[in-house]
Design a protein around this motif. Structure first.
Motif, short mmCIF file in Angstrom:
data_model
loop_
_atom_site.label_atom_id
_atom_site.label_comp_id
_atom_site.label_asym_id
_atom_site.label_seq_id
_atom_site.Cartn_x
_atom_site.Cartn_y
_atom_site.Cartn_z
N HIS A 149 30.21 124.12 17.20
CA HIS A 149 31.12 125.30 17.77
C HIS A 149 30.84 126.45 16.87
CE1 HIS A 149 33.42 122.31 19.98
NE2 HIS A 149 33.42 121.75 18.96
N THR A 150 30.48 126.54 15.74
CA THR A 150 30.07 127.83 14.99
C THR A 150 29.12 128.76 15.65
OG1 THR A 150 30.27 126.42 12.94
CG2 THR A 150 29.33 128.56 12.95
N PHE A 151 28.43 128.04 16.58
CA PHE A 151 27.40 128.96 17.30
C PHE A 151 27.78 129.19 18.56
CE2 PHE A 151 25.51 126.55 13.90
CZ PHE A 151 24.89 127.44 13.36
N ARG A 152 28.88 128.63 19.09
CA ARG A 152 29.22 129.22 20.32
C ARG A 152 28.55 128.83 21.44
NH1 ARG A 152 34.12 131.36 19.98
NH2 ARG A 152 34.02 132.85 21.96
N PRO A 153 27.80 127.87 21.43
CA PRO A 153 26.82 127.52 22.57
C PRO A 153 27.52 127.26 23.84
CG PRO A 153 27.10 125.79 21.38
CD PRO A 153 27.81 126.55 20.72
N ASN A 154 26.66 127.39 25.26
CA ASN A 154 26.87 126.93 26.35
C ASN A 154 26.69 125.46 26.54
OD1 ASN A 154 26.09 129.85 27.35
ND2 ASN A 154 28.20 129.33 27.69
N PHE A 155 25.45 124.99 26.02
CA PHE A 155 24.81 123.92 25.87
C PHE A 155 24.52 123.16 24.52
CE2 PHE A 155 23.04 125.93 30.01
CZ PHE A 155 23.83 125.50 30.83
N VAL A 156 24.87 121.82 24.23
CA VAL A 156 24.31 121.27 23.12
C VAL A 156 23.56 119.98 23.66
CG1 VAL A 156 24.98 120.05 20.97
CG2 VAL A 156 26.46 121.97 21.90
N VAL A 157 22.26 119.99 23.12
CA VAL A 157 21.21 119.19 23.49
C VAL A 157 20.94 118.19 22.40
CG1 VAL A 157 19.29 120.15 22.63
CG2 VAL A 157 18.81 118.37 24.25
N GLN A 158 21.26 116.70 22.79
CA GLN A 158 20.93 115.65 21.73
C GLN A 158 19.80 114.85 22.11
OE1 GLN A 158 23.60 114.70 19.18
NE2 GLN A 158 21.74 113.58 18.61
N GLY A 159 18.85 114.83 21.05
CA GLY A 159 17.63 113.99 21.06
C GLY A 159 16.55 114.78 20.36
N PRO A 160 16.18 115.74 20.24
CA PRO A 160 15.20 116.50 19.59
C PRO A 160 15.20 116.49 18.25
CG PRO A 160 15.74 118.05 21.26
CD PRO A 160 16.98 116.82 21.24
N GLN A 161 14.15 116.78 17.64
CA GLN A 161 13.98 116.76 16.06
C GLN A 161 14.48 118.03 15.92
OE1 GLN A 161 13.24 114.03 13.99
NE2 GLN A 161 13.59 112.98 15.63
N PRO A 162 14.66 118.44 14.45
CA PRO A 162 15.44 119.66 14.16
C PRO A 162 14.11 120.61 14.33
CG PRO A 162 15.80 118.12 12.51
CD PRO A 162 15.23 117.09 13.51
N TYR A 163 14.53 121.62 15.01
CA TYR A 163 13.79 122.76 15.37
C TYR A 163 12.67 122.36 16.42
CZ TYR A 163 16.66 123.91 11.48
OH TYR A 163 17.40 124.11 10.55
N ASP A 164 12.65 121.17 16.94
CA ASP A 164 11.56 121.24 18.10
C ASP A 164 11.67 122.28 19.27
OD1 ASP A 164 10.72 118.80 17.30
OD2 ASP A 164 11.71 117.68 18.80
N GLU A 165 13.07 122.94 19.23
CA GLU A 165 13.24 124.07 20.10
C GLU A 165 12.21 125.56 20.03
OE1 GLU A 165 16.68 124.37 17.13
OE2 GLU A 165 15.23 122.76 17.95
N ASP A 166 11.57 125.31 18.62
CA ASP A 166 10.73 126.64 18.32
C ASP A 166 9.60 126.50 19.30
OD1 ASP A 166 12.43 126.97 16.18
OD2 ASP A 166 10.99 126.50 14.55
N ARG A 167 8.97 125.23 20.01
CA ARG A 167 8.02 125.54 20.73
C ARG A 167 8.27 125.37 22.40
NH1 ARG A 167 7.33 121.42 16.50
NH2 ARG A 167 8.08 119.74 18.30
N TRP A 168 9.53 125.51 22.71
CA TRP A 168 10.00 125.57 24.07
C TRP A 168 9.98 126.72 24.57
CZ3 TRP A 168 15.39 122.62 23.43
CH2 TRP A 168 15.07 121.37 22.75
N ARG A 169 9.25 126.98 25.80
CA ARG A 169 9.17 128.39 26.51
C ARG A 169 10.09 128.29 27.82
NH1 ARG A 169 4.83 128.58 29.10
NH2 ARG A 169 4.66 130.70 29.52
N PHE A 170 10.30 127.12 28.42
CA PHE A 170 11.29 126.72 29.42
C PHE A 170 12.10 125.80 29.22
CE2 PHE A 170 7.69 129.61 31.08
CZ PHE A 170 8.51 130.29 31.97
N LEU A 171 13.19 125.30 30.03
CA LEU A 171 14.00 124.47 29.66
C LEU A 171 14.55 123.94 31.25
CD1 LEU A 171 16.16 124.49 26.78
CD2 LEU A 171 14.41 123.07 27.06
N LYS A 172 14.69 122.62 31.34
CA LYS A 172 15.10 122.13 32.74
C LYS A 172 16.30 121.33 32.44
CE LYS A 172 13.51 120.17 37.21
NZ LYS A 172 12.42 119.62 37.98
N ILE A 173 17.28 121.59 32.89
CA ILE A 173 18.69 121.03 32.65
C ILE A 173 19.07 120.49 34.11
CG2 ILE A 173 21.08 120.62 31.77
CD1 ILE A 173 20.08 123.05 29.96
N GLY A 174 19.04 119.23 34.12
CA GLY A 174 19.23 118.46 35.59
C GLY A 174 18.01 119.23 36.43
#
Length: 300
Positions: free
Chosen positions: A222-247
Motif C-alpha cells: 500500500h505504501t507504493f500505491r500500485p494498481n497491480f500487485v504480482v505474487q510469484g517472482p523473486q525479488p527484483y525479477d522485474e528489473d529484467r522485464w520489458r513487457f508484461l501480459k496480464i490476462g
C-alpha cells in the motif's frame, strides 16, 4: 493498513527507477510487441485510487483503458485536490489525504475520514452541470470540473481548518495529459492525474526484501500505491522485464527498476528525483480489456 501509509511514505517513495537509454530504446521499438512470453506469477491485488493521494479501492476485476483502470464511474486518479491557485496538492505536503477513504457506487463518490462526517459527490451531476476550468498538475495545465462547495469545504477543514482554501476537481477530458518527455512517453501513456503513467505494478517479494533491509519502520505494498500487485517472482525479477501480459492485456515497461537502488545518471536523477523507488511504471499497448484477480502474469 492504509492508515500507516502517511508515515511509511515519508521514508520510502513510490515509483520506479528508470534507465534513460533503455527507455529510449524501448520507445524506438514500441511496435515490436513480443510473441513469446514467460509466466512469472499471478495477479494478487488490483487497486484504483479515484482521488489523487487519497485511499485506494480494492477491486476484483476492472477494465484497462488508456486513462487507467475503470469500473463504471470508478476510475483511477481522475479527481484531485487543488489550492486556491489551482495547483494540485498531494500527501507529500498533506499526509492526512492518505486517510481519506473513497468509495464509488453508481455515480456517487463517498469520502470518509475518521475525524470527519462523510461527504458525497454525484459525479454524474458534476459532469452534466459544470463547465471546464483549468488546474495544474506537475506543471501541466489540465481541464477540470469543480465538484462543488460542500466537498471543497470538507477538504479545507480537513487540511488546514479553513473554509475555502481547497477545491476538489474532476478530470474533464478523455485525452491523457502531457507527460515527462525525458522518458519518451507516447501521447497515450500518461493517464489522467497519476504522477507519470496510467499503470503501476509492484512485485510482492520485492516489498518483502525491502522490509528485511529496513530498521526503523516496515512497509506494505500500500505504501507504493500500485494498481497491480504480482505474487510469484523473486525479488527484483522485474528489473529484467520489458513487457508484461496480464490476462490478455499487454503493457510496456516505461521506467524499469534498477538494482539497489539509487539513480546514478545525473540527467535522469533530475527528471525522476533522488529517492530510492519500487515498482514498474507501465503503459497499455493492447486494446481495452478486463483484468481480474488471479490472472496469469507473463513477462518478456
Amino acid at each position: 493498513m492504509l492508515q500507516q501509509a502517511p508515515y511509511a511514505t515519508a521514508a520510502v517513495t513510490a515509483g520506479v527507477l528508470g534507465s534513460a537509454y533503455f527507455a529510449y530504446h524501448i520507445y524506438q521499438n514500441r511496435k515490436k510487441l513480443p510473441t513469446e512470453w514467460t509466466h512469472v506469477g499471478t495477479l494478487e491485488n488490483i487497486y484504483s485510487y479515484p482521488v489523487k493521494s487519497c485511499g485506494g479501492i480494492a477491486m476484483e476485476t476492472a477494465m484497462c483503458t488508456t486513462l487507467g483502470l475503470r469500473d463504471g464511474w470508478l476510475r483511477d486518479r481522475v479527481l484531485m485536490v487543488v489550492d486556491q491557485k489551482g495547483n494540485f496538492v498531494t500527501a507529500r505536503n498533506y499526509p492526512e489525504l492518505l486517510l481519506v477513504q473513497p468509495s464509488v457506487r453508481n455515480s456517487i463518490l463517498t469520502l470518509k475520514h475518521r475525524d470527519m462526517e462523510p461527504v458525497y459527490v454525484n459525479l454524474a451531476e458534476v459532469v452534466a452541470l459544470q463547465s471546464p476550468k483549468t488546474a495544474v498538475v506537475w506543471g501541466v495545465t489540465v481541464p477540470v470540473l469543480d465538484c462543488g462547495w460542500e466537498v471543497s469545504e470538507w477538504f479545507s477543514r480537513l487540511l488546514d481548518l479553513s473554509a475555502i482554501n481547497f477545491r476538489l476537481v474532476y478530470y474533464a477530458t478523455q485525452k491523457p495529459r502531457k507527460g515527462n518527455m525525458f522518458y519518451k512517453f507516447t501521447k497515450n501513456d500518461t493517464g489522467a492525474l497519476p504522477d507519470e503513467t496510467s499503470y503501476h505494478i509492484i512485485n510482492a517479494s520485492s516489498v518483502s526484501d525491502l522490509n528485511a533491509r529496513l530498521r526503523s519502520c516496515q512497509v506494505t505494498h500500500h505504501t507504493f500505491r500500485p494498481n497491480f500487485v504480482v505474487q510469484g517472482p523473486q525479488p527484483y525479477d522485474e528489473d529484467r522485464w520489458r513487457f508484461l501480459k496480464i490476462g490478455d492485456n499487454v503493457f510496456e515497461v516505461i521506467k524499469p527498476c534498477l538494482s539497489y537502488r539509487q539513480i546514478s545518471d545525473p540527467e535522469e536523477r533530475l527528471a525522476s528525483g533522488p529517492s530510492p523507488r519500487m515498482g514498474l511504471q507501465l503503459a497499455l499497448r493492447s486494446g481495452h480489456g478486463l483484468v481480474s484477480l488471479h490472472d496469469h502474469v507473463s513477462a518478456a
